[in-house]
Motif scaffolding. Structure first.
Motif, PDB file in Angstrom:
ATOM      1  N   VAL A  52       0.820  -1.209   0.000  1.00 44.23           N
ATOM      2  CA  VAL A  52       0.000   0.000   0.000  1.00 44.23           C
ATOM      3  C   VAL A  52       0.857   1.263   0.000  1.00 44.23           C
ATOM      4  O   VAL A  52       0.683   2.153  -0.836  1.00 44.23           O
ATOM      5  N   VAL A  53       1.806   1.360   0.925  1.00 47.50           N
ATOM      6  CA  VAL A  53       2.602   2.582   1.046  1.00 47.50           C
ATOM      7  C   VAL A  53       3.538   2.731  -0.148  1.00 47.50           C
ATOM      8  O   VAL A  53       3.562   3.775  -0.803  1.00 47.50           O
ATOM      9  N   GLN A  54       4.315   1.708  -0.426  1.00 53.60           N
ATOM     10  CA  GLN A  54       5.235   1.830  -1.548  1.00 53.60           C
ATOM     11  C   GLN A  54       4.485   1.964  -2.866  1.00 53.60           C
ATOM     12  O   GLN A  54       4.897   2.715  -3.735  1.00 53.60           O
ATOM     13  N   GLY A  55       3.401   1.253  -3.016  1.00 58.63           N
ATOM     14  CA  GLY A  55       2.622   1.350  -4.249  1.00 58.63           C
ATOM     15  C   GLY A  55       2.080   2.748  -4.479  1.00 58.63           C
ATOM     16  O   GLY A  55       2.085   3.265  -5.592  1.00 58.63           O
ATOM     17  N   SER A  56       1.634   3.406  -3.418  1.00 62.54           N
ATOM     18  CA  SER A  56       1.087   4.755  -3.579  1.00 62.54           C
ATOM     19  C   SER A  56       2.170   5.797  -3.832  1.00 62.54           C
ATOM     20  O   SER A  56       1.891   6.881  -4.337  1.00 62.54           O
ATOM     21  N   LEU A  57       3.410   5.464  -3.490  1.00 62.31           N
ATOM     22  CA  LEU A  57       4.517   6.414  -3.693  1.00 62.31           C
ATOM     23  C   LEU A  57       5.218   6.262  -5.048  1.00 62.31           C
ATOM     24  O   LEU A  57       6.138   7.022  -5.349  1.00 62.31           O
ATOM     25  N   VAL A  58       4.805   5.309  -5.864  1.00 58.49           N
ATOM     26  CA  VAL A  58       5.479   5.061  -7.145  1.00 58.49           C
ATOM     27  C   VAL A  58       5.567   6.319  -8.012  1.00 58.49           C
ATOM     28  O   VAL A  58       6.649   6.649  -8.507  1.00 58.49           O
ATOM     29  N   PRO A  59       4.485   7.063  -8.256  1.00 59.55           N
ATOM     30  CA  PRO A  59       4.617   8.261  -9.099  1.00 59.55           C
ATOM     31  C   PRO A  59       5.582   9.298  -8.520  1.00 59.55           C
ATOM     32  O   PRO A  59       6.347   9.919  -9.259  1.00 59.55           O
ATOM     33  N   THR A  60       5.569   9.468  -7.200  1.00 58.90           N
ATOM     34  CA  THR A  60       6.467  10.437  -6.563  1.00 58.90           C
ATOM     35  C   THR A  60       7.919  10.006  -6.711  1.00 58.90           C
ATOM     36  O   THR A  60       8.784  10.816  -7.070  1.00 58.90           O
ATOM     37  N   CYS A  65      13.348  10.260  -9.201  1.00 58.42           N
ATOM     38  CA  CYS A  65      14.407   9.513  -9.905  1.00 58.42           C
ATOM     39  C   CYS A  65      14.497   9.886 -11.383  1.00 58.42           C
ATOM     40  O   CYS A  65      15.296   9.323 -12.118  1.00 58.42           O
ATOM     41  N   ARG A  66      13.630  10.803 -11.801  1.00 54.81           N
ATOM     42  CA  ARG A  66      13.574  11.242 -13.201  1.00 54.81           C
ATOM     43  C   ARG A  66      13.309  10.085 -14.166  1.00 54.81           C
ATOM     44  O   ARG A  66      13.930   9.963 -15.220  1.00 54.81           O
ATOM     45  N   VAL A  67      12.390   9.224 -13.756  1.00 57.97           N
ATOM     46  CA  VAL A  67      11.937   8.126 -14.602  1.00 57.97           C
ATOM     47  C   VAL A  67      10.580   8.546 -15.155  1.00 57.97           C
ATOM     48  O   VAL A  67       9.652   8.790 -14.392  1.00 57.97           O
ATOM     49  N   PRO A  68      10.460   8.681 -16.475  1.00 54.85           N
ATOM     50  CA  PRO A  68       9.198   9.161 -17.038  1.00 54.85           C
ATOM     51  C   PRO A  68       8.063   8.160 -16.834  1.00 54.85           C
ATOM     52  O   PRO A  68       8.246   6.964 -17.011  1.00 54.85           O
ATOM     53  N   MET A  69       6.936   8.688 -16.415  1.00 57.01           N
ATOM     54  CA  MET A  69       5.712   7.889 -16.300  1.00 57.01           C
ATOM     55  C   MET A  69       4.600   8.678 -16.966  1.00 57.01           C
ATOM     56  O   MET A  69       4.547   9.889 -16.852  1.00 57.01           O
TER      57      MET A  69
END
Length: 161
Positions: A52-60, A65-69
């Motif tokens: 839950v926590v890590q999954g919700s932080l993926v876009p941030t 990390c400058r990884v385009p999403m």
């Protein structure tokens, strides 16, 4: 494939979490370890928290990390063929505004006798192809070309570019 530091950090943060935790959490119960139920509950909470926590932080984290999403609306249909090498003579062209192909019929294209238009995609839809099919600017044309692919490509390019 070389990954940047940001991509490596992103993968470390977002890698698989909790997918294998179900099997090991059963071990204390099966082994007769004391407090097995307590251990089971702790592992369960940690896995849920991680997802839950890590999954919700993926876009941030991706931004940091400058990884385009980007969000992409799924198309309900896909038509494609994957080949190991680019097939000889197959070409895909976009009909540019002001090009010789714009407003031409398929029969009117000067593509030679050993070439043919296989498919036309207009505004995301396949257009039935016949000799009378009139091409428009923005159409994507898939064709099987003969000898002179460059001359055919010029038909789809606006004059003066």
């Amino acid at each position: 494939m070389d990954l940047s530091r940001g991509e490596k950090t992103f993968l470390a943060f977002t890698g698989l979490k909790g997918c294998r935790a179900g099997s090991p959490r059963q071990l204390p119960r099966e082994s007769g370890v004391g407090y097995a139920d307590r251990l089971y509950d702790v592992v369960f909470v940690v896995v849920v928290f991680s997802v839950v926590v890590q999954g919700s932080l993926v876009p941030t984290v991706a931004r940091w990390c400058r990884v385009p999403m980007r969000s992409v609306e799924l198309e309900p249909w896909a038509l494609g063929v994957r080949l190991r090498d680019r097939p000889e003579g197959v070409a895909r062209h976009l009909v540019e505004e002001g090009s010789p192909a714009e407003s031409s019929t398929v029969d009117g294209l000067a593509i030679g006798e050993d070439a043919w238009v296989s498919m036309v995609v207009r505004e995301g839809r396949i257009v039935p192809v016949s000799g009378a099919t009139r091409l428009r600017a923005g159409d994507e044309v898939l064709l099987i070309a003969g000898e002179d692919e460059n001359a055919i490509a010029d038909l789809f390019t606006a004059r003066g570019t």
